[in-house]
Motif scaffolding. Structure first.
Motif, short mmCIF file in Angstrom:
data_model
loop_
_atom_site.label_atom_id
_atom_site.label_comp_id
_atom_site.label_asym_id
_atom_site.label_seq_id
_atom_site.Cartn_x
_atom_site.Cartn_y
_atom_site.Cartn_z
N THR A 41 0.83 -1.21 0.00
CA THR A 41 0.00 0.00 0.00
C THR A 41 0.86 1.25 0.00
O THR A 41 1.99 1.23 0.50
CB THR A 41 -0.95 0.04 1.22
N THR A 42 0.28 2.32 -0.55
CA THR A 42 0.96 3.62 -0.49
C THR A 42 0.50 4.43 0.72
O THR A 42 0.97 5.54 0.92
CB THR A 42 0.70 4.44 -1.78
N ARG A 43 -0.45 3.88 1.52
CA ARG A 43 -0.86 4.67 2.71
C ARG A 43 0.20 4.54 3.80
O ARG A 43 0.85 3.50 3.91
CB ARG A 43 -2.26 4.24 3.18
N PRO A 44 0.37 5.59 4.59
CA PRO A 44 1.38 5.51 5.66
C PRO A 44 0.94 4.54 6.76
O PRO A 44 -0.26 4.32 6.95
CB PRO A 44 1.45 6.94 6.20
N PRO A 45 1.89 3.95 7.47
CA PRO A 45 1.52 3.02 8.55
C PRO A 45 0.76 3.72 9.67
O PRO A 45 1.02 4.88 9.97
CB PRO A 45 2.87 2.51 9.07
N ARG A 46 -0.20 3.00 10.27
CA ARG A 46 -0.84 3.50 11.49
C ARG A 46 0.06 3.12 12.66
O ARG A 46 0.90 2.21 12.53
CB ARG A 46 -2.20 2.82 11.70
N PRO A 47 -0.13 3.77 13.82
CA PRO A 47 0.70 3.41 14.98
C PRO A 47 0.64 1.90 15.23
O PRO A 47 -0.46 1.33 15.22
CB PRO A 47 0.06 4.19 16.13
#
Ligand code: 5GP
Length: 189
Positions: A41-47
């Motif tokens: 994915t290109t979404r940033p990681p969640r905590p």
């Protein structure tokens, strides 16, 4: 040499918040041999999310390269912002070795897998009701109000496609839904 039988690939679709993650974890708890595909994915990681474990977090140009070199079984823009996709090679390798595979992907991706891997089994995981889905999405509390609204909109679109699926499992309880998923993969306790 004994050639293992190809194992089933289960495509599991369901609106965000329906509990796909919990159901899949429960299946794996009972059947540790099941492999769950790790998406890119290109979404940033969640905590708390770990690269290579929850997703492969990659940038736009790498994602485009994987598409251009036909290394994606499917991919889609999800929630209108980020790309998500299933790397092809790990799925094919597991399946050929006789390891059952689950793909936890969105509706657009599932439609592509009908073409790229027609032998897969397609299942929709549905919430007991839309009210319950909204409650579950809100209780997760990792998203802003705008993100929740976006996810609910995507959820409504996905729910409308339920008729495309040969198999529908209602997530009344995680244990029951996980048993039904295991049945679709022909897993025995
Ligand atoms: P999240 O950002 O909450 O982790 O995931 C958002 C949505 O992306 C989920 O509803 C999930 O179905 C979808 N998704 C995750 N991985 C993939 C993938 O590899 N391909 C597609 N098409 N959708 C995915």
């Amino acid at each position: 040499m004994v050639v293992p039988r190809r194992a089933p690939v289960l495509v599991l679709v369901g609106p965000s918040g329906v509990g796909k993650g919990s159901v899949v974890s429960e299946v794996q708890r009972h059947h540790p041999n099941v492999w769950v595909s790790i998406s890119a994915t290109t979404r940033p990681p969640r905590p708390g999310e770990v690269d290579g474990e929850h997703y492969f977090f990659i940038d736009e140009s790498r994602f485009r390269e994987l598409i251009d070199t036909d290394q994606m079984l499917e991919w889609a823009w999800v929630h209108g912002k980020h790309r998500y996709g299933t790397p092809r090679e790990p799925v094919e390798t597991r399946c050929e070795r006789g390891i059952p595979v689950i793909l936890e992907i969105d509706l657009q991706g599932a439609r592509q897998v009908r073409t790229t891997l027609p032998s897969a089994t397609f299942c929709f995981l549905a919430p007991p009701s839309t009210g319950e889905l909204e409650r579950r999405l809100r209780s997760r509390a990792t998203e802003t109000e705008a993100q929740i609204a976006q996810r609910l909109q995507t959820a409504r679109t996905e729910m409308a496609a339920i008729g495309e699926f040969e198999h529908v499992i209602v997530n009344n309880t995680v244990a029951q839904a996980a048993r039904e998923v295991a049945d679709l993969l022909h897993l025995v306790e």
